[in-house]
Design a protein around this motif. Sequence first.
Motif, PDB file in Angstrom:
ATOM      1  N   GLY A   1      47.608 111.569 126.640  1.00 56.56           N
ATOM      2  CA  GLY A   1      46.395 112.340 126.889  1.00 56.56           C
ATOM      3  C   GLY A   1      46.285 112.756 128.340  1.00 56.56           C
ATOM      4  N   PHE A   2      45.072 113.152 128.735  1.00 60.89           N
ATOM      5  CA  PHE A   2      44.822 113.630 130.093  1.00 60.89           C
ATOM      6  C   PHE A   2      44.539 112.462 131.038  1.00 60.89           C
ATOM      7  CE2 PHE A   2      42.991 117.582 127.893  1.00 60.89           C
ATOM      8  CZ  PHE A   2      44.178 118.283 128.018  1.00 60.89           C
ATOM      9  N   TYR A   3      45.117 112.541 132.248  1.00 63.74           N
ATOM     10  CA  TYR A   3      44.700 111.697 133.355  1.00 63.74           C
ATOM     11  C   TYR A   3      43.676 112.513 134.147  1.00 63.74           C
ATOM     12  CZ  TYR A   3      49.061 109.039 132.577  1.00 63.74           C
ATOM     13  OH  TYR A   3      50.085 108.303 132.044  1.00 63.74           O
ATOM     14  N   VAL A   4      42.479 111.976 134.318  1.00 64.37           N
ATOM     15  CA  VAL A   4      41.425 112.671 135.054  1.00 64.37           C
ATOM     16  C   VAL A   4      40.789 111.709 136.038  1.00 64.37           C
ATOM     17  CG1 VAL A   4      40.944 114.283 133.171  1.00 64.37           C
ATOM     18  CG2 VAL A   4      39.692 112.107 133.283  1.00 64.37           C
ATOM     19  N   ALA A   5      40.027 112.247 136.985  1.00 60.54           N
ATOM     20  CA  ALA A   5      39.319 111.406 137.945  1.00 60.54           C
ATOM     21  C   ALA A   5      38.277 110.560 137.213  1.00 60.54           C
ATOM     22  CB  ALA A   5      38.657 112.274 139.011  1.00 60.54           C
ATOM     23  N   LYS A   6      37.904 109.452 137.822  1.00 61.02           N
ATOM     24  CA  LYS A   6      36.918 108.550 137.223  1.00 61.02           C
ATOM     25  C   LYS A   6      35.654 109.314 136.824  1.00 61.02           C
ATOM     26  CE  LYS A   6      38.133 104.183 136.951  1.00 61.02           C
ATOM     27  NZ  LYS A   6      38.080 103.464 135.648  1.00 61.02           N
ATOM     28  N   GLY A   7      35.212 109.079 135.595  1.00 64.37           N
ATOM     29  CA  GLY A   7      34.021 109.739 135.097  1.00 64.37           C
ATOM     30  C   GLY A   7      34.282 111.127 134.549  1.00 64.37           C
ATOM     31  N   ASN A   8      35.524 111.613 134.674  1.00 66.05           N
ATOM     32  CA  ASN A   8      35.906 112.936 134.185  1.00 66.05           C
ATOM     33  C   ASN A   8      34.886 113.998 134.619  1.00 66.05           C
ATOM     34  OD1 ASN A   8      37.244 114.979 132.840  1.00 66.05           O
ATOM     35  ND2 ASN A   8      36.699 114.303 130.778  1.00 66.05           N
TER      36      ASN A   8
ATOM     37  N   ARG B   1      49.240 108.741 139.875  1.00 64.23           N
ATOM     38  CA  ARG B   1      48.887 108.458 141.277  1.00 64.23           C
ATOM     39  C   ARG B   1      48.411 109.719 141.984  1.00 64.23           C
ATOM     40  NH1 ARG B   1      53.908 105.944 141.100  1.00 64.23           N
ATOM     41  NH2 ARG B   1      54.729 107.399 142.677  1.00 64.23           N
ATOM     42  N   SER B   2      48.972 110.859 141.625  1.00 63.81           N
ATOM     43  CA  SER B   2      48.535 112.121 142.236  1.00 63.81           C
ATOM     44  C   SER B   2      47.077 112.411 141.909  1.00 63.81           C
ATOM     45  CB  SER B   2      49.413 113.273 141.744  1.00 63.81           C
ATOM     46  OG  SER B   2      50.725 113.178 142.254  1.00 63.81           O
ATOM     47  N   ILE B   3      46.673 112.160 140.667  1.00 65.17           N
ATOM     48  CA  ILE B   3      45.278 112.375 140.281  1.00 65.17           C
ATOM     49  C   ILE B   3      44.377 111.370 140.989  1.00 65.17           C
ATOM     50  CG2 ILE B   3      43.651 112.473 138.355  1.00 65.17           C
ATOM     51  CD1 ILE B   3      45.837 114.726 138.495  1.00 65.17           C
ATOM     52  N   ALA B   4      44.841 110.129 141.102  1.00 67.77           N
ATOM     53  CA  ALA B   4      44.048 109.104 141.791  1.00 67.77           C
ATOM     54  C   ALA B   4      43.830 109.469 143.258  1.00 67.77           C
ATOM     55  CB  ALA B   4      44.744 107.747 141.674  1.00 67.77           C
ATOM     56  N   ARG B   5      44.816 110.141 143.868  1.00 69.72           N
ATOM     57  CA  ARG B   5      44.701 110.535 145.281  1.00 69.72           C
ATOM     58  C   ARG B   5      43.953 111.845 145.455  1.00 69.72           C
ATOM     59  NH1 ARG B   5      50.285 108.915 145.331  1.00 69.72           N
ATOM     60  NH2 ARG B   5      50.892 111.112 145.181  1.00 69.72           N
ATOM     61  N   GLY B   6      43.571 112.490 144.366  1.00 72.81           N
ATOM     62  CA  GLY B   6      42.835 113.741 144.458  1.00 72.81           C
ATOM     63  C   GLY B   6      43.710 114.949 144.695  1.00 72.81           C
TER      64      GLY B   6
ATOM     65  N   VAL C   1      46.739 102.318 136.863  1.00 66.32           N
ATOM     66  CA  VAL C   1      46.410 103.043 138.106  1.00 66.32           C
ATOM     67  C   VAL C   1      44.896 103.087 138.287  1.00 66.32           C
ATOM     68  CG1 VAL C   1      46.600 105.248 139.318  1.00 66.32           C
ATOM     69  CG2 VAL C   1      48.511 104.434 137.917  1.00 66.32           C
ATOM     70  N   ASP C   2      44.432 102.580 139.411  1.00 68.08           N
ATOM     71  CA  ASP C   2      42.993 102.607 139.697  1.00 68.08           C
ATOM     72  C   ASP C   2      42.547 104.027 140.042  1.00 68.08           C
ATOM     73  OD1 ASP C   2      42.736  99.872 139.337  1.00 68.08           O
ATOM     74  OD2 ASP C   2      43.090  99.423 141.465  1.00 68.08           O
ATOM     75  N   GLY C   3      41.306 104.329 139.702  1.00 67.93           N
ATOM     76  CA  GLY C   3      40.708 105.590 140.129  1.00 67.93           C
ATOM     77  C   GLY C   3      40.867 106.728 139.151  1.00 67.93           C
ATOM     78  N   ILE C   4      41.394 106.478 137.951  1.00 64.57           N
ATOM     79  CA  ILE C   4      41.510 107.547 136.964  1.00 64.57           C
ATOM     80  C   ILE C   4      41.007 107.068 135.609  1.00 64.57           C
ATOM     81  CG2 ILE C   4      43.509 108.559 138.133  1.00 64.57           C
ATOM     82  CD1 ILE C   4      45.258 107.485 135.842  1.00 64.57           C
ATOM     83  N   ASP C   5      40.652 108.016 134.769  1.00 66.62           N
ATOM     84  CA  ASP C   5      40.304 107.754 133.376  1.00 66.62           C
ATOM     85  C   ASP C   5      41.325 108.442 132.472  1.00 66.62           C
ATOM     86  OD1 ASP C   5      38.114 106.160 133.801  1.00 66.62           O
ATOM     87  OD2 ASP C   5      36.661 107.800 133.668  1.00 66.62           O
ATOM     88  N   PHE C   6      41.332 108.027 131.218  1.00 57.51           N
ATOM     89  CA  PHE C   6      42.291 108.552 130.254  1.00 57.51           C
ATOM     90  C   PHE C   6      41.538 109.196 129.096  1.00 57.51           C
ATOM     91  CE2 PHE C   6      44.920 107.891 126.398  1.00 57.51           C
ATOM     92  CZ  PHE C   6      46.059 108.594 126.767  1.00 57.51           C
ATOM     93  N   VAL C   7      41.891 110.435 128.756  1.00 60.20           N
ATOM     94  CA  VAL C   7      41.293 111.156 127.630  1.00 60.20           C
ATOM     95  C   VAL C   7      42.381 111.316 126.570  1.00 60.20           C
ATOM     96  CG1 VAL C   7      40.164 113.270 126.849  1.00 60.20           C
ATOM     97  CG2 VAL C   7      39.744 112.410 129.175  1.00 60.20           C
ATOM     98  N   GLN C   8      42.273 110.552 125.495  1.00 60.27           N
ATOM     99  CA  GLN C   8      43.338 110.559 124.495  1.00 60.27           C
ATOM    100  C   GLN C   8      43.408 111.891 123.735  1.00 60.27           C
ATOM    101  OE1 GLN C   8      43.467 107.153 121.877  1.00 60.27           O
ATOM    102  NE2 GLN C   8      44.771 108.180 120.383  1.00 60.27           N
ATOM    103  N   LEU C   9      44.634 112.364 123.521  1.00 64.86           N
ATOM    104  CA  LEU C   9      44.869 113.603 122.779  1.00 64.86           C
ATOM    105  C   LEU C   9      45.562 113.350 121.448  1.00 64.86           C
ATOM    106  CD1 LEU C   9      46.072 115.828 125.758  1.00 64.86           C
ATOM    107  CD2 LEU C   9      43.896 116.036 124.534  1.00 64.86           C
ATOM    108  N   GLN C  10      46.629 112.558 121.464  1.00 65.45           N
ATOM    109  CA  GLN C  10      47.335 112.265 120.222  1.00 65.45           C
ATOM    110  C   GLN C  10      48.261 111.071 120.416  1.00 65.45           C
ATOM    111  OE1 GLN C  10      49.374 116.150 119.875  1.00 65.45           O
ATOM    112  NE2 GLN C  10      51.307 115.043 119.818  1.00 65.45           N
ATOM    113  N   GLU C  11      48.805 110.593 119.306  1.00 63.79           N
ATOM    114  CA  GLU C  11      49.771 109.509 119.328  1.00 63.79           C
ATOM    115  C   GLU C  11      51.176 110.107 119.292  1.00 63.79           C
ATOM    116  OE1 GLU C  11      49.804 105.399 116.964  1.00 63.79           O
ATOM    117  OE2 GLU C  11      50.599 107.032 115.725  1.00 63.79           O
TER     118      GLU C  11
END
Length: 321
Positions: free
Chosen positions: A174-181, A240-245, A260-270
Amino acid sequence: MDNEKSLTAVEVAELLKITKNTVYELVKRGELPGYKVGKKLRIDKEDVENYINNQKITINSVNKTSITKNESMQNEQLNEMKKLESPNDIIISGQDIILDVLAENIREKVSDIRVLRSNIGSYASLYDLYYDKISISSAHLWDGDTNEYNTAYVRKLLPGIPCLIINLAYRNVGFYVAKGNPHKINTWRDLTSQNISMVNREKGSGIRILLDEKLRLNNIDREKIKGYSIEKQSHSAVARSIARGEGDVAIGNEKVARQVDGIDFVQLQEERYDLVIRQSDLKYPIYKLIIETIQSEGFKKEIESLGGYDLKDIGKILAKT
């Protein structure tokens, strides 16, 4: 045994100015004595000299076209002698830690074969398998037309080469996004928003192919996605790139997102993560050992301890191409 008096099949071939396959055939017919040291074919130098001398004595009674005929024999007839020699190296290609654990398990069980790793993406791994650059490939390549993983790609990239597709695990992607998307990125079409920039994976990786297939099916122009050309070489690197902004969104598996701290995960598929082995290689015991290891309860428990994998089909042969 004096090593200087013991020759390999290649060395004998060079001495006699024939192919290695012809050496195997001479041993098979009993014309040239041979024996095994471990899994390697060896021939005493004295026996080679005797063979040369015998050929000098009987040259007039020998059909001079016999060697030519021997070299044109079908590969099927030579396979039995080729089994005398196992590969010196086994190269397992792919980027997941499961493959590192597998390599470690095999190294503990064999001492005469090096088990090596190649850390490249799925598409390039299958390509290398076709050209005999590696021994075993992993794959997690989604085909948008069949909504299935790996089988279509194995058939296309290894045409005419029968393979086994053996499951290792299922993983959420899925998507790696910043905390809280903060940009509310939830769908593939959200990637085209002018307010966000992505960090992409390299060409040939399973995630990059998933992205490109989804863009194709959703009629999304990749040129409208900011950051599409920015590439990183692993799930960890893009996370890590997303976590660093450095970007607002990337795509990867859930296991890495949890590390990885500082990111959230938005699941898309298995996704399905498999191992691809050429059926012709099963004549070598090392390949059978690899399959047996994957199917063992001990290996399954070891992968379970890593967390983040669904192992419902681990070790199952899911397809034969």
